[in-house]
Scaffold this motif. Structure first.
Motif, short mmCIF file in Angstrom:
data_model
loop_
_atom_site.label_atom_id
_atom_site.label_comp_id
_atom_site.label_asym_id
_atom_site.label_seq_id
_atom_site.Cartn_x
_atom_site.Cartn_y
_atom_site.Cartn_z
N ALA A 163 -11.69 -3.01 16.21
CA ALA A 163 -12.05 -2.78 14.80
C ALA A 163 -11.62 -1.38 14.38
O ALA A 163 -11.24 -1.16 13.23
N GLY A 164 -11.66 -0.44 15.32
CA GLY A 164 -11.22 0.93 15.02
C GLY A 164 -9.77 0.98 14.58
O GLY A 164 -9.40 1.77 13.71
N LEU A 165 -8.95 0.10 15.16
CA LEU A 165 -7.53 0.08 14.78
C LEU A 165 -7.38 -0.30 13.31
O LEU A 165 -6.50 0.22 12.61
N TYR A 166 -8.22 -1.20 12.85
CA TYR A 166 -8.14 -1.61 11.44
C TYR A 166 -8.55 -0.45 10.53
O TYR A 166 -7.86 -0.14 9.55
N GLY A 167 -9.65 0.22 10.88
CA GLY A 167 -10.08 1.38 10.09
C GLY A 167 -9.00 2.46 10.06
O GLY A 167 -8.75 3.09 9.02
N PHE A 168 -8.35 2.63 11.18
CA PHE A 168 -7.26 3.62 11.29
C PHE A 168 -6.13 3.25 10.33
O PHE A 168 -5.66 4.08 9.53
N ALA A 169 -5.72 1.99 10.37
CA ALA A 169 -4.60 1.55 9.51
C ALA A 169 -4.96 1.69 8.03
O ALA A 169 -4.11 2.13 7.22
N ARG A 170 -6.18 1.35 7.65
CA ARG A 170 -6.58 1.40 6.24
C ARG A 170 -6.50 2.82 5.67
O ARG A 170 -6.23 3.01 4.49
N SER A 171 -6.79 3.79 6.51
CA SER A 171 -6.70 5.17 6.02
C SER A 171 -5.29 5.73 6.15
O SER A 171 -4.79 6.41 5.25
N LEU A 172 -4.64 5.42 7.26
CA LEU A 172 -3.30 5.95 7.50
C LEU A 172 -2.30 5.50 6.42
O LEU A 172 -1.38 6.23 6.07
N MET A 173 -2.50 4.31 5.88
CA MET A 173 -1.53 3.79 4.90
C MET A 173 -1.33 4.75 3.73
O MET A 173 -0.25 4.83 3.16
N TRP A 174 -2.37 5.48 3.37
CA TRP A 174 -2.27 6.41 2.24
C TRP A 174 -1.33 7.56 2.56
O TRP A 174 -0.57 8.03 1.71
N ASP A 175 -1.43 8.04 3.79
CA ASP A 175 -0.65 9.22 4.17
C ASP A 175 0.82 8.89 4.34
O ASP A 175 1.69 9.72 4.08
N VAL A 176 1.12 7.68 4.80
CA VAL A 176 2.52 7.37 5.16
C VAL A 176 3.24 6.51 4.12
O VAL A 176 4.48 6.47 4.10
N GLY A 177 2.48 5.84 3.27
CA GLY A 177 3.08 4.91 2.30
C GLY A 177 4.17 5.53 1.44
O GLY A 177 5.26 4.95 1.27
N PRO A 178 3.97 6.73 0.89
CA PRO A 178 5.00 7.32 0.03
C PRO A 178 6.31 7.60 0.77
O PRO A 178 7.35 7.80 0.14
N ASP A 179 6.28 7.62 2.10
CA ASP A 179 7.51 7.85 2.88
C ASP A 179 8.15 6.56 3.36
O ASP A 179 8.98 6.58 4.29
N GLY A 180 7.78 5.46 2.78
CA GLY A 180 8.43 4.19 3.13
C GLY A 180 7.91 3.58 4.43
O GLY A 180 8.59 2.76 5.05
N ILE A 181 6.72 3.99 4.84
CA ILE A 181 6.18 3.51 6.11
C ILE A 181 4.97 2.61 5.84
O ILE A 181 4.03 3.00 5.14
N LEU A 182 5.04 1.40 6.40
CA LEU A 182 3.96 0.44 6.24
C LEU A 182 3.24 0.27 7.56
O LEU A 182 3.87 0.23 8.62
N VAL A 183 1.91 0.17 7.49
CA VAL A 183 1.12 0.07 8.72
C VAL A 183 0.13 -1.08 8.59
O VAL A 183 -0.63 -1.14 7.63
N ASN A 184 0.19 -1.99 9.54
CA ASN A 184 -0.64 -3.19 9.46
C ASN A 184 -1.24 -3.54 10.82
O ASN A 184 -0.89 -2.94 11.85
N VAL A 185 -2.10 -4.54 10.78
CA VAL A 185 -2.81 -5.00 11.97
C VAL A 185 -2.60 -6.49 12.11
O VAL A 185 -2.60 -7.22 11.11
N VAL A 186 -2.40 -6.94 13.34
CA VAL A 186 -2.39 -8.38 13.61
C VAL A 186 -3.52 -8.66 14.59
O VAL A 186 -3.66 -7.98 15.62
N ALA A 187 -4.33 -9.64 14.24
CA ALA A 187 -5.53 -9.94 15.03
C ALA A 187 -5.44 -11.35 15.61
O ALA A 187 -5.77 -12.33 14.94
N PRO A 188 -4.95 -11.47 16.84
CA PRO A 188 -4.84 -12.81 17.43
C PRO A 188 -6.22 -13.35 17.83
O PRO A 188 -7.11 -12.61 18.21
N GLY A 189 -6.33 -14.67 17.74
CA GLY A 189 -7.44 -15.34 18.40
C GLY A 189 -7.03 -15.60 19.84
O GLY A 189 -5.99 -15.09 20.31
N LEU A 190 -7.80 -16.39 20.53
CA LEU A 190 -7.46 -16.72 21.92
C LEU A 190 -6.02 -17.26 21.95
O LEU A 190 -5.69 -18.21 21.24
N THR A 191 -5.18 -16.62 22.75
CA THR A 191 -3.74 -16.90 22.74
C THR A 191 -3.31 -17.36 24.12
O THR A 191 -3.66 -16.74 25.12
N LEU A 192 -2.53 -18.42 24.15
CA LEU A 192 -2.19 -19.06 25.43
C LEU A 192 -1.09 -18.32 26.18
O LEU A 192 0.05 -18.75 26.24
#
Ligand SMILES: NC(=O)c1ccc[n+]([C@@H]2O[C@H](COP(=O)([O-])OP(=O)(O)OC[C@H]3O[C@@H](n4cnc5c(N)ncnc54)[C@H](OP(=O)(O)O)[C@@H]3O)[C@@H](O)[C@H]2O)c1
Length: 249
Positions: A163-192
């Motif tokens: 969950a910390g990674l999501y909070g990190f991404a939500r705030s970081l996006m503001w700092d890096v967005g104007p420089d063409g950098i996108l930051v996202n999270v992928v949350a897998p469920g149980l994966t085979l």
């Protein structure tokens, strides 16, 4: 669809793992040079590098301060990147045993899970950003877990990190967005992955499958393709989002 990844370099941590290998294959198939982060499995990383051709192993240990700086320096020297950073590695640590209450878990057990999985991602992100800013383009993704949002008994420490990674991404996006950098999270469920197939009893996998709206568990390729889109030029303006790959769970 043109993912615009030819000539770009992707650093994938945990590229020797079940999901990481597929992430590496997905980016390589789009013409990216792939730096394959491994900790212990050097042979596996070398095998994958031979398979992918435009890929090379780079040692990256979450639990060794200085390792991220070395890994990023290697990638920069070899090919100028990374343009894309996928933080996928996870050092699992011990799971809380049945019958042991949360407050009875000693910090000697849980401390490393939290310290060695969250802070290193923050550190590595600081290291990859200057190059991305210079080039005016970058894509970052953190591999979380749908347990971060839905919760799971016994996974308090894992959940805190993910969950910390999501909070990190939500705030970081503001700092890096104007420089063409996108930051996202992928949350897998149980994966085979091989680890899940080998380590999780068939009846539990079946129970999880039966509770999944699509009627099947995610494959590593499902997760990899989602990351591929988010970390490509095809993603023009999606940032700070978390996409759950869990068949509707
Ligand atoms: N599989 C699932 O069902 C599932 C579900 C939700 C979320 N996820 C997330 O998806 C990601 C990948 O999971 P997976 O199932 O593919 O894991 P996995 O097969 O166990 O692979 C783990 C990877 O992380 C690396 N690693 C382990 N400890 C490390 C450390 N201390 N420093 C650096 N690298 C380390 C391993 O490298 P070496 O082998 O080279 O040591 C390996 O490449 C994780 O973030 C996990 O939390 C997985």
């Amino acid at each position: 669809m043109d993912f615009g990844l030819a000539g770009r370099t992707t650093l994938v941590t945990g590229a020797t793992g079940g999901i990481g290998q597929e992430i590496a294959r997905a980016f390589a198939a789009e013409g990216a040079t792939v730096a394959l982060g491994y900790r212990n499995d050097r042979d596996g990383a070398e095998r994958l590098a031979r398979e992918l051709k435009d890929a090379f192993p780079v040692r990256y240990a979450l639990d060794e301060t200085g390792s991220a700086a070395e890994a990023v320096a290697v990638v920069r020297e070899r090919c100028g990147g990374p343009d894309v950073f996928v933080a996928n590695a996870f050092g699992w640590g011990r799971r809380r045993a049945r019958g042991v209450r949360f407050e009875e878990v000693p910090e000697s057990e849980w401390g490393a899970v939290v310290a060695h999985n969250l802070a290193p991602v923050v550190r590595a992100t600081q290291l990859v950003l200057p190059g991305m800013r210079e080039r005016g383009w970058g894509r970052i993704a953190f591999v979380s877990s749908h347990n971060a949002f839905g919760g799971q008994p016994g996974q308090e420490f894992y959940g805190a990190v993910k969950a910390g990674l999501y909070g990190f991404a939500r705030s970081l996006m503001w700092d890096v967005g104007p420089d063409g950098i996108l930051v996202n999270v992928v949350a897998p469920g149980l994966t085979l992955t091989e680890r899940v197939r080998g380590g999780l009893p068939e009846e539990i996998r079946e129970r999880e499958r039966s509770r999944t709206p699509t009627g099947r568990l995610s494959s590593p390729q499902d997760v990899a393709r989602t990351l591929l889109f988010l970390c490509s030029a095809a993603n023009g303006n999606v940032t700070g989002e978390s996409i759950t790959v869990a068949g509707g769970r």
